[in-house]
Design a protein around this motif. Sequence first.
Motif: not given
Length: 640
Positions: A195, A199, A206, A210-211, A218, A221, A417-419, A421-422
Amino acid sequence: MKTATCNRWQSLSLVCLTLCLGTWSVPSPGVMAQEPLRDLDSHCPFQPPTTLEAWQARAADLRLQLNVATGLYPAPELDPVRPQIYGKVECDGYTIEKCVFESLPGFYVTGNLYRPANIAVGQKIPAVLCPHGHWTEARFYNASPAEIRKLIAIGAERFESAAQNHIQARCVQLARMGCIVYHWDMIGYCDSTQISFARAHQFAKQPPESEVKEDGWLLFSPLAESHLQSIVGLQALAIRRAVDAMLTLPEVDPARIGITGASGGGTQSFLGAVLDERIGVAFPAVMVSTGMQGGCTCENCCLLRTGTGNVEMAALIAPRPLGLTAANDWTRTMPEDGFPELKQIYKLFGVESNVALFPAVHFDHNFNHVARTSMYGWMNDHFGLGFEKPVLESDFRVTGRDQLSVWDDAHPQPAGGEDFERKLMKLWNEIVDAQLTGLLKGDQRQNEQLDEILTNGWRVVLGLTTNSPVPSVELTALQSEVLGVIVRVGSDGEALMLPANSQEQPLVANPRLSAAYTYAYNLPVFAEQAQQLGSALLSLAEQNPGKTIELQGSGPAAALALAGAFCAEQFARDSKQSIPTLALTLDPHNFRFANAKSISDPQFLPGAARYWDLPGLAACVKATIGYPAEMDASLRLELK
């Protein structure tokens, strides 16, 4: 009408619905008058109770609040920590090793382990956790020659090595004093990049699209906030797992575990010691005060400081030893505003000497040699290390990034990355949710444990642990065109109502749109309305003994009716009054708090999804709950 008058778990099985995507609302009048919003710069005075009994009662509520706020109630059940320790560097009187472990599956805590050079076989020694603050490059800190000269000139440092990297200096000295030291990266720093720094520490906003995606959601959110997932929570979990990691080392004495850090590391230090009582000695530097409470998104999370502040939070460490420093920053007023109150709490325990403040307000914000010397003395005294005070540092050779960094060919850097993180947020939720579901499917004792978890969770979510007075409200005459909770005393009583809020919730003036900057310090309007309704219901019950109070609500008003009933029952319990007899007729229209689309949504309620949203709230209410027959098709007997 389908009516269920039964225990909480029968109620839960009747009202648990699958999470849905839509929301349902009807316009209603304006929100109630608001007090000025608190924020991280608000003055947070602490008025300690006068008896130990009163403090212990308050402390139990506050400790629960902090565990809930950080997402650690219940604490996730995880595999045992298995630290990877490798890459030993031999130094003068100490060694440095790389130490990596998972705080959540696939999410790594990265840092260095400092040990005394010679540990006798069978010897038990203290362990000290050293979180860092927001210093550039932190574990790899490398001050410029000009900064080094300045620190030496003003007396902040004795040696160029310590001026070059003051964070490493304290790890070295503690190891030379006979302690094992773990110094790790805050999320986004140095080797901890799954992360990113942007972020974790620079979040501002954001894109809503994308959340939330199929594979998760994320941080920051509305859905993450509804599950109480935050950087604060991840860092608190890292501290808990760091204690676990230290206890895997055979030489660590479990009765002598300490923590010390400054600034943002000070926040981690006092909060970590509050949340994990295995930490026996704490020394948070230049952080605890009644002034600025912590400016970063890594120091704020929803529910954390509603009705409280850092001084009262730090008081939860009592009677364990707590040392503090003050400098020319927001802590400068501690000698007269904050520390005397802390001493009163320690006096209640009869251990006034277990709390101390070491002010050096001629220095700006720091953890310099003067402050560190106070810390060494504190650890020396409370770990029984036997050094003559003052304990002064010796010079050392700074170890650089190339020898400290944990990632190499044999230990490749994990994906982020964000993927990632989700997926991590979804996994975190699944781990805790599976624990709760397991209790639901268990025996009576486990059902009672689940009942306690959900009830305690909702007490915090609705602000019942804040120790704040409940604002009064007058129920108004029924307005058929307005969405709200309809209240009657007896089936033939006059119809009154509390309008449901439909306007956007106000946010504090901060360009960074993290929910925590508002909801760490202020209750959502929904929670305030729920408390108002609960207080009104309790008053009506007292004025009309023996009568049933009937409530009706649709959509968001159904949720408000449930929350008001819960508050009324909890107020009665807390004041040792009879629980009022309530009958609720609800038409939720698939309402869910987790469907809030923004942090200013009138139905945004941090923590609601963590405690099973509307079905979880209904399970905690003793009142009779009825649903229209047409709702039967959407009722589910299972949780998911």
